[in-house]
Design an enzyme around this catalytic site. Structure first.
Site, short mmCIF file in Angstrom:
data_model
loop_
_atom_site.label_atom_id
_atom_site.label_comp_id
_atom_site.label_asym_id
_atom_site.label_seq_id
_atom_site.Cartn_x
_atom_site.Cartn_y
_atom_site.Cartn_z
NE ARG A 1 -3.62 -0.27 2.68
CZ ARG A 1 -4.84 0.03 2.27
NH1 ARG A 1 -5.44 -0.71 1.37
NH2 ARG A 1 -5.49 1.09 2.76
CG ASP B 1 -6.30 10.00 8.67
OD1 ASP B 1 -7.20 10.76 8.25
OD2 ASP B 1 -6.37 8.76 8.58
CE1 TYR C 1 -5.39 5.90 12.24
CE2 TYR C 1 -7.15 7.45 11.68
CZ TYR C 1 -5.96 6.82 11.37
OH TYR C 1 -5.33 7.11 10.18
#
Length: 266
Positions: free
Chosen positions: A33, A160, A173
């Protein structure tokens, strides 16, 4: 006059110098990935890559075999459980000694799975914070001396956009990634001018697999808030990382959102 052959002292010295001059990057979670795409793009630019993995040894081995077939002794994989503090120390030692130099660290490895509030466990906290914050921090700390010696050392953390825009049922998370973003800015101040520290913040790049797999309904909901209307693909993140490592020497403490415009959607 005889030409220098491969076993002559002159040829050997030049060959060793050229090998030593080749930059080296350690990419965590690089067996597949996003991590694999970063390793492949850096390798394509002439870098040697250290491919870290945990449970994906076969993928890491296959990647290194492919890269070494293109250029001998240019890829090597290292196995470590980033939740294990001792393993992180060993990984740092191996990364520094394998080729005798290290120019870049890409903290890409990350656990991702939902932790609905009310059902979250302390083990979830430990797992998500270990891979997303603790390991990147202590791995960076252990590698600072070698990164500084390169003269142009750099760290890139994969964050993120959910560090700023929390994702439903993923509170732990998201908090871990927010801590990673804070760490990126803090270390940029701590390590300048010897080492640059930046981050790349992916949006909808590639749907998660395994325990973090998203339903089609959730995927559709996410894409409705992406102006580009599609996932970006892992190459988009690799391109941003490569830019921060090779395309600039005067950017530090910055986090680039690679999200198809989602962060401006609100």
């Amino acid at each position: 006059m005889a030409s220098a052959c491969s076993d002559s002292p002159i040829f050997y010295a030049i060959g060793r110098r050229l090998m030593t001059d080749t930059p080296v990057a350690l990419i965590t979670g690089a067996a597949k990935r996003v991590g694999a795409a970063i390793a492949e793009q850096l390798h394509g630019l002439g870098w040697r890559v250290l491919v870290h993995c945990h449970r994906s040894e076969s993928d890491a081995q296959a990647l290194c075999q492919r890269l070494n077939a293109a250029r001998a002794d240019s890829a090597h994989y290292l196995i470590a459980d980033l939740a294990d503090a001792t393993a992180v120390e060993t990984l740092a030692e191996q990364a520094q000694t394998h080729w005798g130099r290290l120019d870049a660290l890409v903290n890409n490895a990350s656990n991702f799975y939902p932790t609905a509030f009310g059902d979250a466990r302390q083990s979830d906290w430990d797992s998500l914070f270990a891979s997303n914050v603790r390991a990147p921090f202590f791995l960076s700390q252990a590698l600072v001396p070698t990164l500084a010696r390169s003269g142009a050392g750099a760290i890139v953390n994969i964050i993120d956009i959910h560090a700023e825009y929390p994702l439903q049922d993923h509170s732990i998370y998201c908090m871990a990634k927010a801590a990673n973003a804070a760490m990126t800015r803090a270390l940029a101040k701590e390590l300048a001018p010897a080492i640059r520290v930046n981050g790349v913040s992916p949006g909808a790049i590639a749907w998660p697999e395994g325990s973090g797999e998203m339903s089609e309904a959730m995927q559709a909901e996410i894409l409705r808030s992406v102006p580009m209307g599609r996932v970006g693909g892992v190459a988009a993140i690799a391109e941003a990382v490569v830019f921060l490592l090779t395309g600039t020497g005067y950017i530090t403490g910055q986090i680039i959102a690679v999200d198809g415009g989602r962060s401006v959607w609100g």
